[in-house]
Design a protein around this motif. Structure first.
Motif, mmCIF file in Angstrom:
data_model
loop_
_atom_site.group_PDB
_atom_site.id
_atom_site.type_symbol
_atom_site.label_atom_id
_atom_site.label_comp_id
_atom_site.label_asym_id
_atom_site.label_seq_id
_atom_site.Cartn_x
_atom_site.Cartn_y
_atom_site.Cartn_z
ATOM 1 N N VAL A 189 0.857 -1.187 0.000
ATOM 2 C CA VAL A 189 0.000 0.000 0.000
ATOM 3 C C VAL A 189 0.892 1.235 0.000
ATOM 4 N N ALA A 190 0.908 1.928 -1.129
ATOM 5 C CA ALA A 190 1.782 3.094 -1.294
ATOM 6 C C ALA A 190 1.422 3.802 -2.588
ATOM 7 N N GLY A 191 1.919 5.017 -2.725
ATOM 8 C CA GLY A 191 1.725 5.733 -3.970
ATOM 9 C C GLY A 191 2.400 4.997 -5.114
ATOM 10 N N ALA A 192 1.711 4.925 -6.238
ATOM 11 C CA ALA A 192 2.269 4.257 -7.421
ATOM 12 C C ALA A 192 2.863 5.306 -8.367
ATOM 13 N N PRO A 193 4.053 5.038 -8.939
ATOM 14 C CA PRO A 193 4.845 3.807 -8.819
ATOM 15 C C PRO A 193 5.568 3.702 -7.483
ATOM 16 N N THR A 194 5.659 2.471 -6.981
ATOM 17 C CA THR A 194 6.358 2.185 -5.738
ATOM 18 C C THR A 194 7.720 1.577 -6.088
ATOM 19 N N PRO A 195 8.823 2.147 -5.573
ATOM 20 C CA PRO A 195 10.158 1.679 -5.965
ATOM 21 C C PRO A 195 10.357 0.179 -5.843
ATOM 22 N N ASN A 235 1.574 1.335 -18.045
ATOM 23 C CA ASN A 235 3.002 1.660 -18.090
ATOM 24 C C ASN A 235 3.548 2.308 -16.817
ATOM 25 N N THR A 236 2.750 2.238 -15.742
ATOM 26 C CA THR A 236 3.302 2.670 -14.456
ATOM 27 C C THR A 236 4.473 1.767 -14.092
ATOM 28 N N TYR A 237 4.320 0.485 -14.438
ATOM 29 C CA TYR A 237 5.395 -0.490 -14.236
ATOM 30 C C TYR A 237 5.719 -1.162 -15.572
ATOM 31 N N LYS A 238 6.913 -1.700 -15.674
ATOM 32 C CA LYS A 238 7.334 -2.385 -16.891
ATOM 33 C C LYS A 238 6.395 -3.552 -17.206
ATOM 34 N N ASN A 239 6.061 -3.686 -18.472
ATOM 35 C CA ASN A 239 5.172 -4.755 -18.972
ATOM 36 C C ASN A 239 3.715 -4.606 -18.524
#
Length: 319
Positions: A189-195, A235-239
């Motif tokens: 639970v965190a702001g996206a993108p999350t490292p 596309n917030t995260y790869k793939n």
């Protein structure tokens, strides 16, 4: 005579320092981990308050939401960044505050940005929350905000903690366990993108966000009013080729109930009259809006914040 002159000189110095400071108020803001969003974002928001409201804000690193609420209650902090669900628990003396009891010495200033409930998996068999049954799932540390978010989502899907093989891990531990194939899924639970998720997605092509939507989201929001629908853009995260719908709580700014009304009015204005500038300094600034600031929050607003929002045509519950 020399003693009298010394006293007069000391008094003159005190008044001179007060004049130089302009009588400015100082507030300490509890944030979060030095590597987390709360600390970085809190520092930026604090700087805008300092520069535009005549209130010197010192943003300090803390253990997060619960620590910040307890810090305000103890008088150590005057401002704090918290999850909207955790402050709901504090106000009502439930869940993570069941043992400590309710705390009502703080008020809401405004919602800041979405903290998405992200269900991450590297297991192709998991396509929905229901598919978590009998799987190894990281559900956060016992009693943490993530833990209760996970319990809410599972319950909305007709599952319990006993229906999964629970693992009690933090963000980084969850990402490492997913990477090593030790668990099937994790709630983060965190702001996206999350490292932690970004790094995992870069190294494992099977990394996916599982939607929390439809009937599950509807039941979740009906039973817990501090949740709202949120789309994590493609596309917030790869793939990640498409938007993924989930639910969110809000990163929220709170203030001591005893804070001066005019001071809180000014600090609220310092934030929301400078949203464009703040967004250029931190990505989460793009989520600052009057709508996000005032919706889905269950703890009463401070009178100073309520005054600002009323001037903008929005009535909020103040108390």
């Amino acid at each position: 005579m020399k003693r009298i002159l010394s006293v007069l000189l000391a008094l003159a110095m005190v008044f001179s320092l007060a004049a130089c400071s302009g009588g400015a108020t100082t507030m300490t803001m509890g944030t979060g981990s030095p590597t987390g969003t709360y600390y970085a974002y809190g520092g930026i928001v604090g700087q805008y308050i300092t520069n535009n409201a005549g209130i010197k804000v010192n943003a300090v690193s803390t253990g997060g939401s619960k620590d910040n609420i307890q810090g305000i209650d103890a008088g150590d902090y005057q401002l704090g960044t918290v999850q909207s669900d955790v402050m709901h628990y504090a106000w009502n003396g439930t869940r993570s505050f069941e043992t400590d009891g309710k705390i009502e010495t703080f008020r809401t200033v405004a919602g800041l940005y979405a903290e998405a409930v992200q269900l991450i998996t590297v297991n192709p068999e998991i396509q929905s929350v229901a598919d978590l049954k009998d799987k190894k799932v990281s559900i956060g540390a016992p009693g943490s905000g993530v833990y209760f978010n996970a319990m809410d989502v599972l319950a909305a899907a007709g599952l319990t903690e006993n229906d999964v093989k629970p693992q009690y891990q933090n963000f980084d531990e969850s990402a490492d366990a997913l990477k090593d194939g030790k668990i099937d899924a994790a709630f983060i639970v965190a702001g996206a993108p999350t490292p932690a998720i970004t790094e995992l997605a870069m190294t494992n092509a099977n990394t996916r966000l599982v939607p929390i939507d439809g009937a599950i989201a509807e039941k979740l929001m009906k039973d817990n009013t501090f949740y709202s629908v949120y789309n994590i853009p493609a596309n917030t995260y790869k793939n990640q080729a498409a938007d993924v719908t989930t639910v969110t709580v809000k990163a929220t700014l709170i203030v001591s109930a005893d804070a001066d009304e005019d001071a809180v009015y000014k600090l609220t204005a310092a934030i929301f009259d400078n949203t464009e500038a703040i967004s250029k300094e931190h990505a989460k600034g793009t989520e600052l809006s009057l709508k996000n600031a005032t919706e889905g929050l269950t703890v009463p607003f401070h009178a100073g914040a309520a005054k600002y929002f009323k001037e903008k045509g929005i009535e909020v519950n103040a108390g």
